[in-house]
Design an enzyme around this catalytic site. Structure first.
Site, PDB file in Angstrom:
ATOM      1  N   ARG A   1      22.184 -28.558  -9.596  1.00 63.27           N
ATOM      2  CA  ARG A   1      21.101 -29.361  -9.584  1.00 63.27           C
ATOM      3  C   ARG A   1      20.965 -30.360 -10.704  1.00 63.27           C
ATOM      4  O   ARG A   1      21.979 -30.323 -11.603  1.00 63.27           O
ATOM      5  CB  ARG A   1      19.819 -28.501 -10.055  1.00 63.27           C
ATOM      6  CG  ARG A   1      20.022 -27.819 -11.095  1.00 63.27           C
ATOM      7  CD  ARG A   1      18.689 -27.173 -11.703  1.00 63.27           C
ATOM      8  NE  ARG A   1      18.063 -28.349 -12.475  1.00 63.27           N
ATOM      9  CZ  ARG A   1      18.711 -28.990 -13.517  1.00 63.27           C
ATOM     10  NH1 ARG A   1      19.545 -28.359 -14.159  1.00 63.27           N
ATOM     11  NH2 ARG A   1      18.069 -29.925 -14.439  1.00 63.27           N
ATOM     12  N   GLY A   2      20.106 -31.098 -10.938  1.00 64.72           N
ATOM     13  CA  GLY A   2      20.202 -32.235 -11.817  1.00 64.72           C
ATOM     14  C   GLY A   2      20.428 -33.678 -10.852  1.00 64.72           C
ATOM     15  O   GLY A   2      21.715 -33.645 -10.311  1.00 64.72           O
ATOM     16  N   ALA A   3      19.522 -34.825 -10.885  1.00 63.76           N
ATOM     17  CA  ALA A   3      20.184 -35.637  -9.831  1.00 63.76           C
ATOM     18  C   ALA A   3      21.366 -36.387  -9.952  1.00 63.76           C
ATOM     19  O   ALA A   3      22.084 -36.568  -8.930  1.00 63.76           O
ATOM     20  CB  ALA A   3      18.831 -36.623 -10.050  1.00 63.76           C
TER      21      ALA A   3
ATOM     22  N   ARG B   1      18.839 -33.384  -0.572  1.00 72.07           N
ATOM     23  CA  ARG B   1      17.983 -33.503  -1.553  1.00 72.07           C
ATOM     24  C   ARG B   1      17.333 -34.820  -1.354  1.00 72.07           C
ATOM     25  O   ARG B   1      17.635 -35.756  -1.882  1.00 72.07           O
ATOM     26  CB  ARG B   1      18.322 -33.262  -3.115  1.00 72.07           C
ATOM     27  CG  ARG B   1      17.524 -33.604  -4.329  1.00 72.07           C
ATOM     28  CD  ARG B   1      16.537 -32.696  -4.456  1.00 72.07           C
ATOM     29  NE  ARG B   1      16.619 -31.362  -4.154  1.00 72.07           N
ATOM     30  CZ  ARG B   1      17.058 -30.472  -5.068  1.00 72.07           C
ATOM     31  NH1 ARG B   1      17.534 -30.891  -6.201  1.00 72.07           N
ATOM     32  NH2 ARG B   1      17.274 -29.211  -4.419  1.00 72.07           N
TER      33      ARG B   1
ATOM     34  N   GLN C   1      13.485 -24.537 -15.067  1.00 70.09           N
ATOM     35  CA  GLN C   1      14.711 -25.056 -15.595  1.00 70.09           C
ATOM     36  C   GLN C   1      14.579 -25.391 -17.231  1.00 70.09           C
ATOM     37  O   GLN C   1      15.704 -25.292 -17.897  1.00 70.09           O
ATOM     38  CB  GLN C   1      14.919 -26.435 -15.236  1.00 70.09           C
ATOM     39  CG  GLN C   1      15.254 -26.388 -13.465  1.00 70.09           C
ATOM     40  CD  GLN C   1      14.105 -26.505 -12.610  1.00 70.09           C
ATOM     41  OE1 GLN C   1      12.767 -26.290 -13.246  1.00 70.09           O
ATOM     42  NE2 GLN C   1      14.150 -26.887 -11.521  1.00 70.09           N
TER      43      GLN C   1
ATOM     44  N   ASP D   1      14.383 -38.800 -11.037  1.00 70.78           N
ATOM     45  CA  ASP D   1      15.102 -38.556  -9.836  1.00 70.78           C
ATOM     46  C   ASP D   1      15.307 -39.850  -8.946  1.00 70.78           C
ATOM     47  O   ASP D   1      16.139 -40.105  -8.187  1.00 70.78           O
ATOM     48  CB  ASP D   1      14.595 -37.424  -9.097  1.00 70.78           C
ATOM     49  CG  ASP D   1      14.852 -36.121  -9.475  1.00 70.78           C
ATOM     50  OD1 ASP D   1      14.455 -35.747 -10.689  1.00 70.78           O
ATOM     51  OD2 ASP D   1      15.749 -35.426  -8.801  1.00 70.78           O
TER      52      ASP D   1
ATOM     53  N   ASN E   1       9.871 -37.676 -10.534  1.00 66.61           N
ATOM     54  CA  ASN E   1      10.663 -36.515 -11.495  1.00 66.61           C
ATOM     55  C   ASN E   1       9.981 -35.085 -11.222  1.00 66.61           C
ATOM     56  O   ASN E   1       9.095 -34.957 -10.402  1.00 66.61           O
ATOM     57  CB  ASN E   1      10.674 -36.976 -12.997  1.00 66.61           C
ATOM     58  CG  ASN E   1      11.854 -36.187 -13.820  1.00 66.61           C
ATOM     59  OD1 ASN E   1      12.707 -35.954 -13.642  1.00 66.61           O
ATOM     60  ND2 ASN E   1      11.286 -35.602 -14.784  1.00 66.61           N
ATOM     61  N   LYS E   2      10.860 -33.959 -11.622  1.00 64.90           N
ATOM     62  CA  LYS E   2      10.442 -32.832 -11.671  1.00 64.90           C
ATOM     63  C   LYS E   2       8.845 -32.553 -11.604  1.00 64.90           C
ATOM     64  O   LYS E   2       8.293 -33.391 -12.585  1.00 64.90           O
ATOM     65  CB  LYS E   2      11.087 -32.073 -12.701  1.00 64.90           C
ATOM     66  CG  LYS E   2      10.734 -30.356 -12.613  1.00 64.90           C
ATOM     67  CD  LYS E   2      11.154 -29.728 -11.327  1.00 64.90           C
ATOM     68  CE  LYS E   2      12.679 -30.319 -10.938  1.00 64.90           C
ATOM     69  NZ  LYS E   2      12.996 -29.849  -9.531  1.00 64.90           N
TER      70      LYS E   2
END
Lengths: 350, 350
Positions: free
Chosen positions: A50-52, A87, A192, A233, A243-244
């Site tokens: 994970r993590g763009a 994603r 996270q 993101d 974003n998240k």
């Protein structure tokens, strides 16, 4: 050829592509093979990788590994399209797959295709690490001695090929001797912040305090937060960004308390073809994540098992709430100028 | 003499005082004895009995049960003081113990003391139920057909002797035929929204959607929330109020989106001796609640086991963010007038 980061290991002649299972952290450091296309897509869906920025790098290496098994051009195009869709919010993933796709289309009938794809994946990795360093240098200059900094989700070495985006800025400032304290949002539903940002800050020895997301407001009001740094993101052409989930609420709270708020992201996160935040697709995830917690330790449900749930993975923050964007190309100082500045900074390929 | 609510059963001649273990909900409906002073204090600390109004009622019944065992005046005064201190933020608890204390001091040498204390506890129970009805009548009149209503924590039949405060308003409006949809904040760290509000709404057949706390902002921005109703643990003389942590953030978000925001509470929650929110003590709880989840199902930790944590149980919302207070005495329409109105409504005993 080898490359290694906190969360990814690539060894073309040896163990292939391995990813650190981010769902098993912080208690277990488990490396998983990601050479297989289906396995990688499942790793992305399950947030093991994970993590763009990291997703784009990992998908590029995965495509190179699939090519190394002798897959032909059409198979590789199909694989790239499947990875690209794994994603939908992450523009970095699309950007990385488009780069790999360009190599693929230019060289699909050549014997050197697999080598070229591997070289391109390595280039994407190296560039991402360099972008992190550039963001960190620009962002660290913003931070004054003694600041309390709130961050949301995880944006460090786990989420990129380098030292991270927002967390990379914090790390660089800390290593330069700036005293600071990090307030870590736990980041429900997937935690996270509680699982990964704490893990990274603990390893680095950077002082932090973990809070639940709904405590950020009262900590801000108490005067202990001077800055908010988050990842992104996707950044639209007008400076709105996805974003998240939870980032938008933090932005509103920061504005209310007069606290500077900065997304930190590389240029590959900017999508000039997306005019504004309303055009960014938002992935919705399963109900089990909100009815309780789902991790490699198992599922722990606390809500009624038929509770109706809404579970958007991301939200959109409008540009008016952004103090400045920290990009690898520099700090874009005001929301009003975002569209103009972004256009001025755009590489020719955009 | 018997009394029963959703979460408390008092039967002087039979099973004594029982409380529904709110930490075991929604999966298990388990009743626990609360006749013993130490047991009751532990129930309060462990949030097995919770909700500011209910705690006052339950503590009053507990004191009556201790008196029924033949405890003398000094023992009962000590018991009342210990109960009074079990949840420092909840003014209802202090108010209930002060009422019981007045009876105690007036009649401590009389043979009828235990009966008088029991009668006072019953009166407190009955009054709380009547207060809920009064708040519900005033608050339900605010709600327009088709509203989406966000609530935080649990403020229903589990938290009071009656139908609740904020959730009682929602229930009364729903039962009167007003169509509405409830957005339920999960309310980390103790998950009263995810576990208890969902349980109550499910039993009542009221449509709802559970979200994590950090999703409230994006749901508000999407236009699906027209009103916020929350409880209050203490309202200061100027209209500032303390409530479950996260309430303040919701208030800021509501103001940003132009959404009316109302605390709902009985007069016993108003403390005119507290001038403003800064004077309200905020209880801090243990780190394990933030490092993971602690429930009767056990502990599920996801953060590093040495992660530094901040865990305030409550926060303070300033009066400027309050559209109007819904009290049993009526709707106090603007924050600017709160101090004046409260003074005008104050019973002579304040």
């Amino acid at each position: 050829v080898k490359r290694a980061s906190l969360s990814l290991r690539y060894d073309a002649a040896g163990s292939g592509l391995l990813i650190l299972d981010q769902q098993a952290l912080p208690d277990v450091e488990r490396w998983l093979s990601a050479d297989d296309l289906d396995a990688m897509i499942e790793h992305i869906h399950a947030l093991r990788v994970r993590g763009a920025p990291l997703i784009g790098v990992a998908a590029a290496f995965c495509l190179a590994r699939v090519a190394a098994t002798g897959a032909d051009g059409p198979e590789l195009v199909y694989a790239a399209l499947r990875l690209r869709a794994a994603r939908p919010t992450a523009v970095n993933l699309m950007w990385a797959m488009d780069r790999m796709g360009s190599v693929l289309l230019a060289h699909q009938d050549e014997a050197t295709l697999a080598e070229r794809l591997a070289a391109e994946a390595v280039a994407i990795f190296d560039e991402d690490a360099a972008l992190c360093d550039a963001m960190a240098a620009h962002g660290a200059a913003l931070i004054a001695d003694g600041e309390g900094i709130l961050t949301h989700c995880n944006t460090g070495g786990l989420a990129t090929a380098g030292i991270g985006t927002a967390l990379g800025v914090i790390r660089r400032a800390w290593e330069a001797g700036t005293r600071l304290h990090v307030w870590v949002d736990e980041t429900r539903p997937l935690l996270q912040g509680a699982r990964l940002t704490t893990y990274e800050l603990g390893r680095l020895g950077i002082p932090y305090t973990l809070i639940t997301d709904n405590m950020a407001a009262t900590v801000m009001r108490s005067g202990r937060i001077q800055r908010v740094l988050v990842g992104a993101d996707r950044i639209a052409a007008n400076g709105d960004f996805a974003n998240k989930v939870g980032t938008y609420g933090v932005a509103v709270l920061a504005a209310h308390h007069g606290i500077p708020f900065h997304p930190v992201a590389p240029w590959s996160t900017v999508d000039l073809r997306t005019p504004d935040g309303a055009a960014i697709p938002i992935e919705e995830r399963g109900a089990a994540e909100v009815r309780g917690v789902v991790s490699n330790k198992g599922t722990h449900r606390w809500a009624p098992d038929d509770a109706p749930v809404f579970n958007p993975a991301f939200d959109v923050t409008p540009n008016a709430l952004v103090t400045s964007l920290v990009l690898d190309t520099g700090v874009v100082p005001t929301a009003d100028l975002v569209a103009v500045r972004l256009a001025a900074h755009a590489p020719a390929s955009s």
